[in-house]
Design a protein around this motif. Structure first.
Motif, PDB file in Angstrom:
ATOM      1  N   LEU B  47      82.756  -9.371 -26.327  1.00 35.98           N
ATOM      2  CA  LEU B  47      82.173  -8.102 -26.770  1.00 35.98           C
ATOM      3  C   LEU B  47      82.425  -7.046 -25.698  1.00 35.98           C
ATOM      4  O   LEU B  47      82.029  -7.226 -24.539  1.00 35.98           O
ATOM      5  CB  LEU B  47      80.669  -8.261 -27.022  1.00 35.98           C
ATOM      6  CG  LEU B  47      80.307  -9.190 -28.195  1.00 35.98           C
ATOM      7  CD1 LEU B  47      78.801  -9.435 -28.251  1.00 35.98           C
ATOM      8  CD2 LEU B  47      80.778  -8.583 -29.507  1.00 35.98           C
ATOM      9  N   ALA B  79      76.779  -7.136 -31.731  1.00 35.32           N
ATOM     10  CA  ALA B  79      77.773  -6.619 -32.679  1.00 35.32           C
ATOM     11  C   ALA B  79      77.445  -7.135 -34.060  1.00 35.32           C
ATOM     12  O   ALA B  79      77.049  -8.286 -34.225  1.00 35.32           O
ATOM     13  CB  ALA B  79      79.174  -7.073 -32.273  1.00 35.32           C
ATOM     14  N   ARG B 204      77.430  -1.659 -32.932  1.00 31.74           N
ATOM     15  CA  ARG B 204      77.370  -2.186 -31.564  1.00 31.74           C
ATOM     16  C   ARG B 204      76.136  -1.652 -30.856  1.00 31.74           C
ATOM     17  O   ARG B 204      75.801  -0.468 -30.976  1.00 31.74           O
ATOM     18  CB  ARG B 204      78.596  -1.751 -30.744  1.00 31.74           C
ATOM     19  CG  ARG B 204      79.938  -2.271 -31.246  1.00 31.74           C
ATOM     20  CD  ARG B 204      80.075  -3.779 -31.071  1.00 31.74           C
ATOM     21  NE  ARG B 204      81.383  -4.261 -31.485  1.00 31.74           N
ATOM     22  CZ  ARG B 204      81.723  -4.539 -32.745  1.00 31.74           C
ATOM     23  NH1 ARG B 204      80.860  -4.361 -33.724  1.00 31.74           N
ATOM     24  NH2 ARG B 204      82.939  -4.995 -33.026  1.00 31.74           N
TER      25      ARG B 204
END
Lengths: 274, 274
Positions: B47, B79, B204
């Protein structure tokens, strides 16, 4: 003295006429329980506090029938719906009196977690459970615990007994005990009501926070000790999920053969079991 | 003063022309979200850090589109991918301006967790959200919190505005505030891009660690206070999963009726809603 173990053993298999109902291949968790576990804890407003337990006898469903949360008062609230085709509320009323006098009966309910049961009054099967305390040894999650349930009349915690009877509902109500800690730690309700084709059970648990006091100490000092104990050892999210899982397992499992068990050993049975 | 509660109440039901979109039976969590929750935290390298937020506008998917992790800098990265048939990026651009001025609008989004919303500037529906701060009361998991989002222009955090426009993408970007703690605690991005048959949202969150400072204190002292606060009260794995669940719930739920809501109340509607 009996060794307390999981499963039927030491003569329980051959001595119990109901041993053929002992099935360690338990019913799977229903989809709505898996979904509740995936969702995690919900907003506490979605689950009524113990003070509103009696509202469970009203029609319809709440916004969260299968869920768990930690409330701001430090207590966990747990709710579980069990759909039970072919089952009547009267069968559960019978079950709660019947199972408590013999460990092999209790073990039918959750063959992978139930270890022992006995009435605290030392009596056997009197056909009653309200007013009696059931001393239990069981696993919840990985923890083996000496717990108990002191069953009370539904009216004692806010149910309308006349209305329950009119609606054909049964409310099984009890104070939850942790005998290891010598504490009363919470409350449980299993409200069973008829639905087309069977019945449904609305289970509720309120554990920890303001519901904790040393066993029998319900006054100011008891409440103070209880609040301190609850703060030092709060009920955790993982304990809440384990209790939800345990409840869903045992209720779904027993519901599948409770009608047959009731027919064979219940009050109208012709056999020698009841 | 309004009592802040879950659900439509106190005239919200009858006063709101959009109340019929309030549906407490929420969309279930998609399979890929359940899978991410089962997998637990992933390698943080999968990520991107906040410094590379702008890369979200590039084509394709990353190795972890729905996942969460705790990074070595003490921050959580979360996410979530939401697939939205029939939805356009423009609908979300409209939604983020439209919902913020009235609690009943905000409650449509997550009926079981959203309590209140108001713009910090005291203005109503101006058709804009960038540059404004939305003050929110909501549950995340079992916790009720006073939080907020200060929306910023995508270019301010590394997006190429011209490229977003060329691709027909919308990037909703904001600084996450914990008003209870008077802290800025993180960043969020919802990148929405067209796909055949609708659009997809790449959400996100970067929470905690180096992203914490007292509200408005962005200098050295603020960063020092923030790092200390982040160390004393780190964002936990369970908070990360609760945020992932909450995001997946509200985005999937709203996406199901956003096209109808947009048609009725959006900029091209003929009614009086917008």
């Amino acid at each position: 003295m009996r060794t307390l173990v999981l499963g039927l053993g030491e003569g329980e298999t051959t001595d119990s006429p109901y041993a053929r109902y002992f099935n360690p291949r338990m019913a799977p968790l229903p989809g709505h329980v898996l979904e509740a576990l995936s969702k995690g804890p919900v907003a506490h407003e979605l689950l009524a506090p113990f003070a509103r337990a009696g509202a469970l006898q009203e029609d319809g469903h709440g916004l969260a029938e299968t869920a768990y949360t930690l409330a701001p008062d430090g207590s966990a609230r747990i709710a579980c719906l069990t759909e039970m085709p072919g089952v009547t509320p009267a069968m559960w009323d019978w079950w709660f009196a019947w199972h408590g006098s013999e460990a092999p009966r209790y073990k039918l309910w959750h063959p992978l977690a139930h270890v022992d049961v006995a009435w605290a009054d030392g009596e056997g099967d009197t056909g009653r459970y309200v007013g009696r305390t059931s001393n239990i040894v069981e696993y919840v999650g990985a923890r083996r615990m000496n717990v108990g349930v002191r069953f009370v009349a539904p009216a004692a915690i806010g149910f309308d007994a006349g209305d329950l009877a009119r609606r054909g509902q049964v409310a099984i109500c009890g104070r939850c005990l942790m005998r290891d800690l010598h504490m009363e730690v919470g409350w449980l309700v299993h409200l069973i009501r008829p639905v087309p084709g069977g019945s449904e059970m609305r289970s509720r648990f309120w554990i920890g926070g303001p519901h904790v006091n040393p066993i029998g100490m319900t006054g100011r000092v008891g409440r103070f000790i209880g609040r301190t104990a609850a703060m030092l050892r709060p009920f955790s999210v993982s304990q809440a999920t384990e209790l939800l899982i345990h409840d869903a397992q045992e209720m779904n499992h027993l519901a599948a053969f409770l009608p047959a068990l009731f027919a064979e050993f219940g009050p109208d049975a012709t056999g020698s079991g009841s």
